[in-house]
Design an enzyme around this catalytic site. Sequence first.
Site, mmCIF file in Angstrom:
data_model
loop_
_atom_site.group_PDB
_atom_site.id
_atom_site.type_symbol
_atom_site.label_atom_id
_atom_site.label_comp_id
_atom_site.label_asym_id
_atom_site.label_seq_id
_atom_site.Cartn_x
_atom_site.Cartn_y
_atom_site.Cartn_z
ATOM 1 N N ASP A 234 34.706 41.990 38.682
ATOM 2 C CA ASP A 234 35.480 41.471 39.653
ATOM 3 C C ASP A 234 35.645 42.291 40.752
ATOM 4 O O ASP A 234 35.066 43.434 40.915
ATOM 5 C CB ASP A 234 37.083 41.558 38.961
ATOM 6 C CG ASP A 234 37.186 40.465 37.993
ATOM 7 O OD1 ASP A 234 36.515 39.552 37.934
ATOM 8 O OD2 ASP A 234 38.152 40.753 37.179
ATOM 9 N N LYS B 150 36.636 36.943 42.421
ATOM 10 C CA LYS B 150 37.737 36.494 42.243
ATOM 11 C C LYS B 150 38.767 36.997 43.589
ATOM 12 O O LYS B 150 39.459 38.044 43.283
ATOM 13 C CB LYS B 150 38.282 36.986 41.036
ATOM 14 C CG LYS B 150 37.817 36.144 39.777
ATOM 15 C CD LYS B 150 38.771 36.573 38.415
ATOM 16 C CE LYS B 150 38.727 35.398 37.432
ATOM 17 N NZ LYS B 150 39.390 34.342 37.779
#
Length: 410
Positions: free
Chosen positions: A200, A222
Site C-alpha cells: 500500500d 490505494k
Amino acid sequence: MAEHPAYPVGLRLSGRRVVVLGGGQVAQRRLPALVAAGADVLLVSPGATPSVEAMADAGEITWVRRPYEDGDLADAWYALIATSDPVANAVASAEAERHRVWCVRADDADAATAWTPATGHSAGVTVAVLTTDARGRDPRHTAAIRDAVVEGLRDGTLVAPHHRTRTPGVALVGGGPGDPDLITVRGRRLLAEADVVIADRLGPRDLLAELPPHVEVIDAAKIPYGRAMAQEAINDALVQHARQGKSVVRLKGGDPFVFGRGMEEVQALAEAGIPCTVVPGISSSIAVPGAAGIPVTHRGVAHEFTVVSGHVAPDDERSLVDWPALARLTGTLVVLMGVDKIGQIAETLVAHGRSPDTPVALVQEGTTAAQRRVDATLATVAGTVRAADVKPPAVIVIGEVVAVGRPAAG
C-alpha cells in the site's frame, strides 16, 4: 584448559535436573532461560531476589532455602554456581568435577568446566557467542556481537537464504504508521524473506528500497481520490502468486484490521486454500497522535478513546457510525480518513451536544519526515483545513487531550 578454546554445544535440558546455587542477580538473569529450556531446576540458597522468589512461588523452580551442602549436585546434569561464598563455590565446583557435572562458575570462569555464552533469539534461531581466547575474554564484546547478529536477523539486514523448501503462502503484515522503524520485528523479517510484496502507499515505503533485486514489488496504488487497485484485483494477485509457490507479503499501513480491509484478504485466501499469517501492526490511530505529543487518554481528562472512519459523511446512508452517540461521549475521538469530511463531522458533533470549542488536531503524514500538526476547534476546523491545505493521510484527534499535548506558544 586455558590453552584451548571452549567446544560449543547446545544442551537439551528438558526434564533434566539443573542445580543453581545462589539466588542473587546472576541466578535472576540465568533462570528464565533454564526454565524456558524445560529444565527441572533446583535452587539451593538461603535467600533470593524478589524475582527469583516469584519464580519459586509460581512453581517454575524448586527452592531449597539453605546454603549449599555436599551432595547437592549428585543428580544434576548441569550446575550454575553463583553464591557469594568463594569457599562454598570452590567446594561445589569440586563436587561437580567428581560427578562429571558440567559446571558454570559465576565468580571464577577459569575454574569452570562450562561457560555461558551471550545468547539471543530470532525467528527460531538461537545465536550464542563465546570468546575463543580465554586470556582475552570480554563479556561486553561478545554481547555486542550477539546484539549485532540478532538485530540483523530481526530487521532483515542480515538474511540467510532458506535451503529447505518453504511453505508458500501469504503474510498479511501491518507496516505501522509510516516510519520504517515502527514496523514489528516479525513483519520486517517476513518482508526480508519475501519473493513478492504487494504494498500500500501508506506502508513503510522506505523498506521497499532494501529488498533484493529479485523481489517483485506490486504497488496496490490505494491513493485517496486517485487511481485505485480494486480490492478484488489485490485478492487475485495474492492468490495467484501464492499458488506459484512464492512467499508473498501483503504490506499494509498501520494494522491490517483497523480500516485496512485485511479480513477481506484473509477470507479470500481462505476460500482459495492459501495459508495466511497475520502480523499485527502499530495503528496510526494511536501512534500518530503520540508522535505529535497527544495522548489519546490522560488521567483526569479522558478515560476512553474511540476510533472511527470518516471516509463517508455522517448523513451518508452508507455510514455505520452513530455520530449522535459519539457526540455525547466525553473522551477522545480519533477520526481516520476524514480530512475532506471533517467540516460535516464537526457540524454533526456540535449539533448533537459537543462544544464548538472542543480542541481538534490534524496530524498530516504522521511519524514521517513530512509530519505536521494543525490545531483548531470543532467550530473552526473546516476553515482551518482549507487555509492550511491539509491533505490526507492525516489523523484527526478531537477532545480535551489535544490541549494537554498542545505545543507551548512561542
